[in-house]
Design an enzyme around this catalytic site. Structure first.
Site, PDB file in Angstrom:
ATOM      1  N   HIS A  82     -25.505  -4.824   4.959  1.00 36.52           N
ATOM      2  CA  HIS A  82     -26.425  -3.682   5.015  1.00 36.52           C
ATOM      3  C   HIS A  82     -25.887  -2.572   5.913  1.00 36.52           C
ATOM      4  CE1 HIS A  82     -29.860  -6.673   3.883  1.00 36.52           C
ATOM      5  NE2 HIS A  82     -28.998  -6.466   2.890  1.00 36.52           N
ATOM      6  N   HIS A 266     -23.487 -11.572  -3.941  1.00 34.10           N
ATOM      7  CA  HIS A 266     -22.406 -11.335  -2.986  1.00 34.10           C
ATOM      8  C   HIS A 266     -21.076 -11.900  -3.470  1.00 34.10           C
ATOM      9  CE1 HIS A 266     -24.947  -9.456  -0.125  1.00 34.10           C
ATOM     10  NE2 HIS A 266     -25.737 -10.499  -0.004  1.00 34.10           N
ATOM     11  N   HIS A 345      18.599  24.876   6.404  1.00 33.00           N
ATOM     12  CA  HIS A 345      17.462  24.435   7.226  1.00 33.00           C
ATOM     13  C   HIS A 345      17.265  22.950   7.061  1.00 33.00           C
ATOM     14  CE1 HIS A 345      13.340  24.282   8.885  1.00 33.00           C
ATOM     15  NE2 HIS A 345      13.643  25.432   9.457  1.00 33.00           N
TER      16      HIS A 345
HETATM   17 ZN   LIG Z   1     -28.982  -7.472   1.031  1.00 32.00          ZN
END
Ligand SMILES: [Zn+2]
Length: 440
Positions: A82, A266, A345
């Site tokens: 979260h 998840h 250069h």
């Molecule tokens: Zn959650």
């Protein structure tokens, strides 16, 4: 598209938050600290000896049971999704999340407390460009539990999610573009929810000591139990989107792509984050040249030469790769060893002169101004260059992305632009260029 250019951000000052942790039920205080560019998000365990830190990266993912846990060596931090969702969606690229426990405060089970925390800490813009992951071709992950996540190419970060509970109870669908404003309004307030049959065994084992109807919605049968009524009729799918954002934040880059998710969790979210990280590693290893589109959105060399009077060896724009609205332009210039300035250069040590980068910025800005005034009877003259900084050397073989943005215009007479030259995602030079317009 490679043409979008954004800066990294951190917080301007430290802000803190305290509460109870979900799994142990203990008091915890969390402090959000600023961090330098390219630092990413790191968690710091203030309660342990030597105060170890843990990088919020997918390589450090340990478990995804009910919540997302990351760790390095023996140290763990739990339920990071979260706070990571809030940091990522609100646009914080770099920060230290310091805690005196192994878990952030659960608050009301939503990301709202973290959004408030970030706002108290006040966001600030840093000096390096953001790193993106552009989805080039579709990718997908599937889990045994029926979760499916598909990632499709898109210019924005979008999530379309279908959530369904046991026996497809409370099936909900929502599709959105993830911006800071949309996250704060539509997603951050959505609380954690659980189905009674899923948490009953955990409650019996006393594994969610800090869990209560104050920080989660419990669904029992058709009944919705919570301290306060639902914040949205489809609060569950909103929380699922919150978790996706939090878990994908472990990629460490901003995603430009469309996540289409069915019954996500998840574990599946983490699998997608892992797949993205793998793809990114492969791309970096190949050092594939960036796709530089040609077509309607930009201008090819011929079209550039119709606008700019400059010619070899002084034309410093190969191609315009895109405009963003009226005020922004991105162009490219590939620097080869054949550039005439490398002869002198410097002999034996070729470095592109800084003033040539300023010239490139001025030419790109003129193309933008030409588009703006829409007339070829007036010509822009380069008046001044302020705040010019040269940050990194440019060598043969580099491709410079030149960005210019109109910051001020006074009628058809004066215009100010902020310009950057970027090589390999790092700013090599920048400046504020001013122009005035005269009749030819
Ligand atoms: Zn959650």
């Amino acid at each position: 598209m490679a043409s979008t250019f954004e800066f990294q951000q951190t917080v301007g000052k430290t802000a803190s938050l305290s509460g109870t942790s979900l799994h142990t039920g203990e008091k915890v205080s969390l402090k959000l600290h600023p961090a330098p560019v390219d630092h990413g998000i790191k968690f710091k365990r203030k309660d342990l000896q030597d105060e170890p830190t843990i990088d919020a990266r997918i390589d450090n993912l340990k478990t995804v049971e009910r919540a997302t846990t990351i760790g390095e060596a023996p140290t763990r931090v739990h339920t990071v999704e979260h706070v990571l969702a809030a940091l990522s969606a609100m646009g914080v690229d770099n920060a230290i999340v310091e805690m005196d426990a192994n878990e952030p405060p659960i608050g009301d089970g939503s990301a709202q407390p973290y959004v408030d925390l970030i706002k108290r800490a006040e966001m600030t813009v840093q000096e390096e460009p953001r790193r993106f992951f552009d989805v080039r071709e579709p990718m997908y992950v599937e889990s045994k539990t029926g979760a499916l996540l598909v990632l499709l190419p898109d210019e924005k970060f979008r999530i379309s999610c279908t959530q369904a509970g046991p026996n497809n109870r409370f099936t909900q669908y929502l599709s959105m573009e993830v911006t800071a404003a949309a996250f704060e309004r539509e997603i951050a307030p959505a609380r954690t929810f659980v189905f009674y049959e899923d948490v009953q065994p955990l409650m019996e084992k006393n594994l969610i000591k800090g869990g209560s109807l104050e920080n989660a919605i419990v669904v029992r049968g058709e009944a919705v139990l919570s301290k306060e009524p639902l914040r949205f009729p489809d609060e569950f799918v909103r929380h699922k989107i919150l978790d996706i954002i939090g878990d994908l934040a472990l990629v460490g880059r901003r995603i430009r792509g469309h996540v289409v998710a069915a019954k996500p969790g998840h574990a599946a979210n983490a699998d997608l984050a892992r797949a993205i990280a793998r793809e990114q590693t492969q791309r970096s290893a190949m050092r594939a040249p960036r796709a530089i589109p040609i077509g309607d959105s930009g201008l090819d060399t011929r079209e550039v030469m119709k606008i700019l009077p400059h010619r070899y060896p002084f034309l410093m724009v190969d191609r315009v790769i895109g405009f963003e609205g009226e005020n922004k332009i991105t162009a490219v210039k590939s620097i080869t060893i054949n550039e005439p300035f490398f002869q002198g250069h410097f002999p034996g040590h070729p470095v592109m002169p800084g003033v040539m980068q300023v010239e490139a910025m001025a030419q790109v800005a003129s193309i933008l101004l030409f588009k703006l005034t829409k007339t070829s009877s007036r010509v822009g003259y380069f008046m001044s260059a302020d705040q010019v900084k040269f940050r990194k050397p440019v060598f043969p073989g580099d491709t410079i992305f030149i960005h210019a943005e109109l910051t001020r215009a006074r009628g058809n007479r004066m215009a100010k632009t902020k310009c950057y030259c970027v090589v390999n995602d790092a700013v090599v030079s920048e400046g504020e260029l001013m122009f005035t317009f005269l009749d030819k």
